[in-house]
Enzyme design. Sequence first.
Site, mmCIF file in Angstrom:
data_model
loop_
_atom_site.group_PDB
_atom_site.id
_atom_site.type_symbol
_atom_site.label_atom_id
_atom_site.label_comp_id
_atom_site.label_asym_id
_atom_site.label_seq_id
_atom_site.Cartn_x
_atom_site.Cartn_y
_atom_site.Cartn_z
ATOM 1 C CD GLU A 100 18.956 -16.796 -19.814
ATOM 2 O OE1 GLU A 100 17.840 -16.570 -19.239
ATOM 3 O OE2 GLU A 100 18.797 -17.160 -21.027
ATOM 4 C CG ASP A 102 21.057 -16.497 -23.060
ATOM 5 O OD1 ASP A 102 21.037 -17.219 -22.077
ATOM 6 O OD2 ASP A 102 19.853 -15.665 -23.365
ATOM 7 C CD GLU A 104 18.958 -18.054 -27.073
ATOM 8 O OE1 GLU A 104 18.707 -17.514 -28.211
ATOM 9 O OE2 GLU A 104 18.213 -18.036 -25.997
ATOM 10 C CG HIS A 117 20.834 -14.710 -30.340
ATOM 11 N ND1 HIS A 117 20.398 -13.770 -30.929
ATOM 12 C CD2 HIS A 117 20.598 -14.489 -28.952
ATOM 13 C CE1 HIS A 117 19.638 -12.863 -30.080
ATOM 14 N NE2 HIS A 117 19.614 -13.396 -28.946
ATOM 15 C CG ASN A 119 20.346 -11.145 -24.858
ATOM 16 O OD1 ASN A 119 20.755 -9.951 -24.606
ATOM 17 N ND2 ASN A 119 18.868 -11.265 -25.128
ATOM 18 C CD GLU A 129 18.756 -8.651 -28.309
ATOM 19 O OE1 GLU A 129 19.278 -7.288 -28.553
ATOM 20 O OE2 GLU A 129 17.299 -8.820 -27.813
ATOM 21 C CG ASP A 193 8.323 -18.241 -33.396
ATOM 22 O OD1 ASP A 193 9.295 -18.728 -33.407
ATOM 23 O OD2 ASP A 193 7.713 -17.214 -32.775
ATOM 24 C CD1 TRP A 194 11.639 -17.139 -32.396
ATOM 25 C CD2 TRP A 194 13.981 -16.627 -32.602
ATOM 26 N NE1 TRP A 194 12.568 -17.658 -31.558
ATOM 27 C CE2 TRP A 194 13.743 -17.393 -31.396
ATOM 28 C CE3 TRP A 194 15.215 -16.200 -33.154
ATOM 29 C CZ2 TRP A 194 14.925 -17.773 -30.773
ATOM 30 C CZ3 TRP A 194 16.288 -16.535 -32.342
ATOM 31 C CH2 TRP A 194 16.073 -17.205 -31.152
ATOM 32 N N GLY A 198 15.024 -15.094 -39.681
ATOM 33 C CA GLY A 198 13.833 -14.372 -39.189
ATOM 34 C C GLY A 198 12.392 -15.233 -39.341
ATOM 35 N NE ARG A 275 16.720 -3.327 -29.297
ATOM 36 C CZ ARG A 275 17.328 -4.599 -28.947
ATOM 37 N NH1 ARG A 275 18.323 -5.017 -29.502
ATOM 38 N NH2 ARG A 275 16.981 -5.447 -27.637
#
Length: 290
Positions: A100, A102, A104, A117, A119, A129, A193-194, A198, A275
């Site tokens: 995929e 993306d 977004e 966004h 990805n 991302e 929710d995000w 956030g 991360r």
Amino acid sequence: MSSPRLFPIALLSLFHCLISAMAGNFYQDIDILFGDWRSQILQGGELVTLSLDKASGSGFRSKNEYLFGRFDMRMKLIPGDSAGTVTTFYLSSQGPTHDEIDFEFLGNSSGDPFIVHTNIILQGKGGKEQEFFLWFDPTKDFHLYSIVWNPKNIIILVDEVPIRVYNNWGIKGVRYPTDQPMRMYSTIWSAEDWATQGGRVKTDWSKAPFTASYMGYNANACVWPSSSSHCPSNSTSPTPGTAWQNQKLGVKGRNMLRWAQKKYMVYNYCTDFRRYPRGVPRECRKSRFM
């Protein structure tokens, strides 16, 4: 897992598929996926609107599957307070090990900058991302969003400005999408929710339906499968004089990429050392610009 060994197979497939250059009609080019009346084809097939309310979002996809190409869409995003919404334009194959690419667009409270966004999902695994502020108001007019996907690299562009490149380095263990044909998808859905700060800013459903508009879809790409024709090496993308099959960034493109990433990038997985405390992914070490 994609492997450098698959590259010759993918390249052979590139020249044995049918090139399709569509600047056409949504009635001919897409299928409505979901949303009932929330997905509307208007103006004789030149415009699609997708809407979201508390009951459902909406979406469409291309009739054809493609293995490599350039994909353009002009979009006008949700005006006003769009917190909690996500509007998309992307390529995807099917199944648990899908690939995929993306775009977004994350909704926001009125007056806040829009975040796009991006990805790259490979063999069902994402985590690549990058996010950018847009340098214009994408709700006021249509703007051009493009994906170039060839055996060498993926280039993601906004109004012909490259904001991201993902290269096929041929590094062992670093995936690249070479062997799964993809369709184009466009959707609008709820992710309160995000999606906005956030998830701290929730959707104001009294503002529904939230509506985004699409026009000018162009797929200059290889339709999959095809046995009736070949994909010529000298075919050109919608950018005059540019062959998408071999398209890479030249000096001007690299300068534009640096400008976009320096001024407008707000997240990059390649620099997220929290991360990746033991070191960023291998493809990140190869180039500053991914």
